[in-house]
Write a protein that holds these residues in place. Structure first.
Motif, PDB file in Angstrom:
ATOM      1  N   UNK A   1       0.807  -1.232   0.000  1.00  0.00           N
ATOM      2  CA  UNK A   1       0.000   0.000   0.000  1.00  0.00           C
ATOM      3  C   UNK A   1       0.844   1.288   0.000  1.00  0.00           C
ATOM      4  N   UNK A   2       2.127   1.155   0.319  1.00  0.00           N
ATOM      5  CA  UNK A   2       2.989   2.349   0.360  1.00  0.00           C
ATOM      6  C   UNK A   2       3.575   2.697  -1.005  1.00  0.00           C
ATOM      7  N   UNK A   3       3.279   1.900  -2.029  1.00  0.00           N
ATOM      8  CA  UNK A   3       3.941   2.072  -3.325  1.00  0.00           C
ATOM      9  C   UNK A   3       3.785   3.490  -3.874  1.00  0.00           C
ATOM     10  N   UNK A   4       2.575   3.987  -3.914  1.00  0.00           N
ATOM     11  CA  UNK A   4       2.351   5.308  -4.511  1.00  0.00           C
ATOM     12  C   UNK A   4       3.024   6.407  -3.679  1.00  0.00           C
ATOM     13  N   UNK A   5       2.956   6.289  -2.347  1.00  0.00           N
ATOM     14  CA  UNK A   5       3.594   7.280  -1.484  1.00  0.00           C
ATOM     15  C   UNK A   5       5.108   7.270  -1.677  1.00  0.00           C
ATOM     16  N   UNK A   6       5.677   6.081  -1.833  1.00  0.00           N
ATOM     17  CA  UNK A   6       7.118   5.970  -2.058  1.00  0.00           C
ATOM     18  C   UNK A   6       7.523   6.600  -3.392  1.00  0.00           C
ATOM     19  N   UNK A   7       6.743   6.321  -4.433  1.00  0.00           N
ATOM     20  CA  UNK A   7       7.090   6.851  -5.742  1.00  0.00           C
ATOM     21  C   UNK A   7       6.960   8.375  -5.765  1.00  0.00           C
ATOM     22  N   UNK A   8       5.915   8.893  -5.139  1.00  0.00           N
ATOM     23  CA  UNK A   8       5.731  10.352  -5.065  1.00  0.00           C
ATOM     24  C   UNK A   8       6.891  10.997  -4.317  1.00  0.00           C
ATOM     25  N   UNK A   9       7.294  10.376  -3.209  1.00  0.00           N
ATOM     26  CA  UNK A   9       8.413  10.909  -2.428  1.00  0.00           C
ATOM     27  C   UNK A   9       9.707  10.864  -3.238  1.00  0.00           C
ATOM     28  N   UNK A  10       9.875   9.793  -4.010  1.00  0.00           N
ATOM     29  CA  UNK A  10      11.063   9.671  -4.861  1.00  0.00           C
ATOM     30  C   UNK A  10      11.117  10.814  -5.875  1.00  0.00           C
ATOM     31  N   UNK A  11      10.002  11.106  -6.510  1.00  0.00           N
ATOM     32  CA  UNK A  11       9.973  12.165  -7.510  1.00  0.00           C
ATOM     33  C   UNK A  11      10.284  13.538  -6.909  1.00  0.00           C
ATOM     34  N   UNK A  12       9.897  13.746  -5.643  1.00  0.00           N
ATOM     35  CA  UNK A  12      10.096  15.040  -5.008  1.00  0.00           C
ATOM     36  C   UNK A  12      11.476  15.178  -4.335  1.00  0.00           C
ATOM     37  N   UNK A  13      12.125  14.033  -4.089  1.00  0.00           N
ATOM     38  CA  UNK A  13      13.352  14.047  -3.288  1.00  0.00           C
ATOM     39  C   UNK A  13      14.488  14.825  -3.969  1.00  0.00           C
ATOM     40  N   UNK A  14      15.125  15.716  -3.216  1.00  0.00           N
ATOM     41  CA  UNK A  14      16.229  16.524  -3.727  1.00  0.00           C
ATOM     42  C   UNK A  14      17.580  16.073  -3.176  1.00  0.00           C
ATOM     43  N   UNK A  15      17.561  15.365  -2.054  1.00  0.00           N
ATOM     44  CA  UNK A  15      18.809  14.922  -1.435  1.00  0.00           C
ATOM     45  C   UNK A  15      19.281  13.642  -2.111  1.00  0.00           C
ATOM     46  N   UNK A  16      20.461  13.677  -2.721  1.00  0.00           N
ATOM     47  CA  UNK A  16      20.918  12.580  -3.572  1.00  0.00           C
ATOM     48  C   UNK A  16      21.028  11.251  -2.827  1.00  0.00           C
ATOM     49  N   UNK A  17      21.564  11.265  -1.596  1.00  0.00           N
ATOM     50  CA  UNK A  17      21.818   9.977  -0.937  1.00  0.00           C
ATOM     51  C   UNK A  17      20.528   9.281  -0.491  1.00  0.00           C
TER      52      UNK A  17
END
Length: 492
Positions: free
Chosen positions: A73-89
């Protein structure tokens, strides 16, 4: 664990508590996993909110925890967070979490991101984290789509090859293959790869890369020197133009950590320089970049193609820990060939999965072939191997010392048992019993072709049994002291 849950609900010590939950999962107890899964399920909004936390390591720990739980169930939240993430590590953590989830709907965006990473220039400081993200992306894409398979087709006129073979007998193999002795094996220039694959005495065929000198141990310098000839050779050996998935294998005196760091960085740079035509994929690949270190710490590069149709030893489906490599068995049969008789009746007292008997019959056809072994799984594996090789061999699940037969044999061909847990006295007795038993089952003027790591015990028995004489002695492995011995049975 209840204290951790309570603190998370109160959003206290979030980063360390998420890390503690991940540690609990690694204890591999179903009860812990169920409790943590239930907590996440009951507090989705809270846990998903940690993916937006202002602390980068908290975001990373939250993503990895959801991945560890395979919390779909976390798949969409994870993908959205990935797209927004600015910190490389942090970026690769979301992808690691998504690896085992059905991200089919996101594949177009993930492919687009991979293309973007492959084409962009990356600073030295960003190299590590961009490489981690790229590898995580590729792992997802390979898991969902697999790799594009290539068809081997030689397009060049002449190839320069390195044949990996027994170091002690490189000259023998060089003569067979029409090549030259090299510190790592035998080098050959040929227009006909497939005629060379009729030679059975080398282990592997590697393609040497046409570069000047040796590769630097600096990953950036090495990648700069090797990526173009590597890609060009891959294209010159295959039909399709699709990207080539590879892994790097480095043989050097580096520590494991140094070697891992070097190969990882080199693989990432090869991807970038080739703009995604070379893809570092250690888990699923068709090309191996082999790096052989010189004394100065530089590298000779060569490629191994799993696409090359080498069918010499495809019969060997089954093996056990003590099994000899088929190329070593084939080399020994070539060395022993002057003593092998056509239509002979042959016995292998410790036959294992039958490799020695199969290679013996391929080199000089025999009439009857028998093999005994006390290990039942080996006997079953040998029967299947022989069937795959088109060989008719009588495999018998029995101790050689209890074996009886109606007629005598012309040859014993065998890879003697390793000492293992046997004491020196027990091994001495084994060889004593072997030679005494051999006298009862061999014809006059018969031959024993023996591969052994116990030269001293053999020579002791030859001194005690004047019925035998040593005809030839070949050192096969200098470091381990393994020998091929040709022993004759004297007329009596």
């Amino acid at each position: 664990m209840e204290r951790i849950f309570e603190e998370l609900r109160e959003q206290k010590n979030v980063r360390s508590n998420l890390s503690s939950l991940r540690a609990e999962l690694k204890t591999d107890t179903d009860k812990n996993a169920d409790r943590i899964h239930s907590f996440v399920s009951e507090n989705e909004a809270l846990v998903f909110g940690f993916l937006q936390n202002e602390d980068a390591k908290t975001r990373k720990n939250a993503a990895l925890l959801l991945g560890d739980l395979f919390y779909e169930p976390a798949m969409r939240a994870l993908f959205t967070a990935y797209q927004k993430e600015k910190t490389l590590f942090v970026r690769s953590a979301y992808l690691t979490a998504l690896l085992n989830m059905d991200v089919t709907e996101f594949l177009p965006q993930l492919k687009e991101r991979r293309t973007e990473l492959e084409s962009q220039s990356v600073s030295e400081e960003e190299q590590k984290h961009i490489g981690e993200e790229l590898r995580a992306l590729q792992a997802i894409l390979i898991r969902r789509e697999g790799i594009t398979k290539h068809t081997f087709r030689a397009k060049r006129k002449v190839y320069e090859l390195l044949l990996v073979t027994n170091r002690n007998h490189r000259g023998f193999v060089a003569k067979q293959a029409g090549g030259k002795v090299h510190p790592l094996g035998v080098t050959v220039q040929t227009e006909n790869l497939f005629s060379l694959l009729q030679v059975r005495t080398f282990r592997e065929m590697l393609f040497l890369l046409p570069i000047k000198g040796l590769l630097s141990a600096n990953p950036r310098e090495a990648a700069d020197a090797v990526w173009e000839p590597m890609l060009e050779l891959c294209r010159a050996c295959h039909e399709e133009e699709a990207p080539f998935y590879f892994r790097v294998e480095c043989k050097s005196a580096m520590t494991l950590e140094e070697r891992s760091r070097f190969t990882r960085k080199l693989g990432t740079l090869l991807e970038q320089y080739s703009k995604g035509m070379l893809i570092n994929s250690p888990g699923d690949y068709e090309v191996e970049l082999r790096l052989f270190a010189s004394r100065e710490g530089k590298f000779l590069p060569a490629l191994k193609f799993s696409t090359l149709p080498d069918n010499r030893f495809t019969y060997r489906k089954n093996a056990i820990s003590a099994s000899i490599h088929p190329s070593t068995a084939a080399l020994m049969m070539e060395l022993a060939a002057p003593y092998l008789k056509e239509n002979a009746q042959i016995m292998d007292p410790f036959c294992g999965v039958g490799t020695m008997l199969i290679e013996r019959d391929i080199r000089v056809p025999a009439r009857e072939k028998y093999g005994t072994d006390i290990f039942g799984d080996a006997i079953e594996g040998g029967r299947e191997n022989a069937s795959r090789a088109g060989e008719q061999i009588h495999f018998i699940h029995r101790d050689f010392f209890d074996f009886k037969h109606e007629y005598l044999f012309d040859e014993i061909v065998t890879n003697m048992p390793v000492r293992g847990k046997m004491s020196r006295e027990e091994m001495d007795l084994l060889y004593e019993r072997f030679f005494e038993k051999a006298l009862t089952i061999l014809k006059r003027e018969a031959v024993i072709v023996m591969y052994t790591g116990e030269l001293g015990f053999v020579k002791k028995q030859l001194r005690l049994h004047k019925e035998f004489s040593l005809l030839e002695e070949y050192c096969m492995q200098t470091k381990t002291g393994y020998y091929l011995l040709i022993i004759g049975v004297n007329s009596r």
